[in-house]
Design a protein around this motif. Sequence first.
Motif, PDB file in Angstrom:
ATOM      1  N   VAL A 112      35.239  43.681   1.529  1.00 42.78           N
ATOM      2  CA  VAL A 112      34.008  44.450   1.322  1.00 42.78           C
ATOM      3  C   VAL A 112      33.828  44.770  -0.162  1.00 42.78           C
ATOM      4  N   LEU A 113      34.932  45.069  -0.834  1.00 41.72           N
ATOM      5  CA  LEU A 113      34.833  45.489  -2.231  1.00 41.72           C
ATOM      6  C   LEU A 113      34.762  44.336  -3.227  1.00 41.72           C
ATOM      7  N   SER A 114      35.258  43.149  -2.844  1.00 40.82           N
ATOM      8  CA  SER A 114      35.250  42.066  -3.851  1.00 40.82           C
ATOM      9  C   SER A 114      33.930  41.331  -3.856  1.00 40.82           C
ATOM     10  N   LYS A 115      33.753  40.610  -4.932  1.00 36.09           N
ATOM     11  CA  LYS A 115      32.577  39.747  -4.992  1.00 36.09           C
ATOM     12  C   LYS A 115      32.842  38.540  -4.120  1.00 36.09           C
ATOM     13  N   PRO A 116      31.858  38.131  -3.326  1.00 36.92           N
ATOM     14  CA  PRO A 116      32.086  36.990  -2.447  1.00 36.92           C
ATOM     15  C   PRO A 116      32.362  35.723  -3.242  1.00 36.92           C
ATOM     16  N   GLY A 117      33.121  34.827  -2.628  1.00 32.95           N
ATOM     17  CA  GLY A 117      33.424  33.569  -3.288  1.00 32.95           C
ATOM     18  C   GLY A 117      34.740  33.610  -4.021  1.00 32.95           C
TER      19      GLY A 117
END
Lengths: 117, 147
Positions: free
Chosen positions: A110-115
């Motif tokens: 949820v907290l990280s940038k996707p990818g």
Amino acid sequence: MEYLKAFIIGGLICAIGQILIDYTKLTAARILVMFVITGLILGGLGWYKPFIDWAGAGAVVPITGFGSALAKGVKQAIEQKGPLGILTGGITGTAAGISAAMFFGMIAAVLSKPGEK
Amino acid sequence: MNETAKSYDRMVKKASPGTKSGKTIPSAFCIGGLICLLGQALINIYEHYGAASEQAHIYTLLTLIFISSLLTGFGVYNNIAKYAGAGTLVPITGFANAIAAPAIEFKTEGFIIGIGTKMFAVAGPVIVYGISASILYGIVIYVFGLH
């Protein structure tokens, strides 16, 4: 001394995993399943507990310890609840680890940038 | 026919890049060993603060799972894993990484189908077969009165 034992025994278990990666075509998931089942069998035979007493984190931290926790959970649950423990013991014995990995993994996602990995 | 198959095998072996086992196995040993060493330090810390042995083990595993999820979130764990191979796969941190990494990677597909589903791409089989095997084990010890 216990640190040396943890390092060497834990390292050796990982080295076995690396040998499987290098010399077989087993995927990561298959190797993890194999280690868990191995830990469960050793735990079921009553051999993993003395191994933990001797090797400490070297036996607790590798995923084989997860397998032995499954066996221990089932055994304890059957002692306490009878046949119902056959079904409840495995998850009970590993609940903390599975729940934590799911929850922290979810939070990380949820907290990280996707990818990103 | 058999002979050609064998010689073909030899040709493949010659042509394919040599197994780097001389490197991969020692680095798996060292990094896996270091993770277990960290685990031992954590066990000792928790026991020092009064946790019983079994509790200390569980707290240690939880701490390692937390660290692994955090490092996976920052993209660090997978960088270490490139060198460590099984050294970062086999410890419990590898299990946590196997859950967090696909969850992060497939976040773009949404919270339900992306994160919720994909987090079990690797961990799912481990849980399914682990729990199933534990049930078989439970049946055996129950039926034969070994508990």
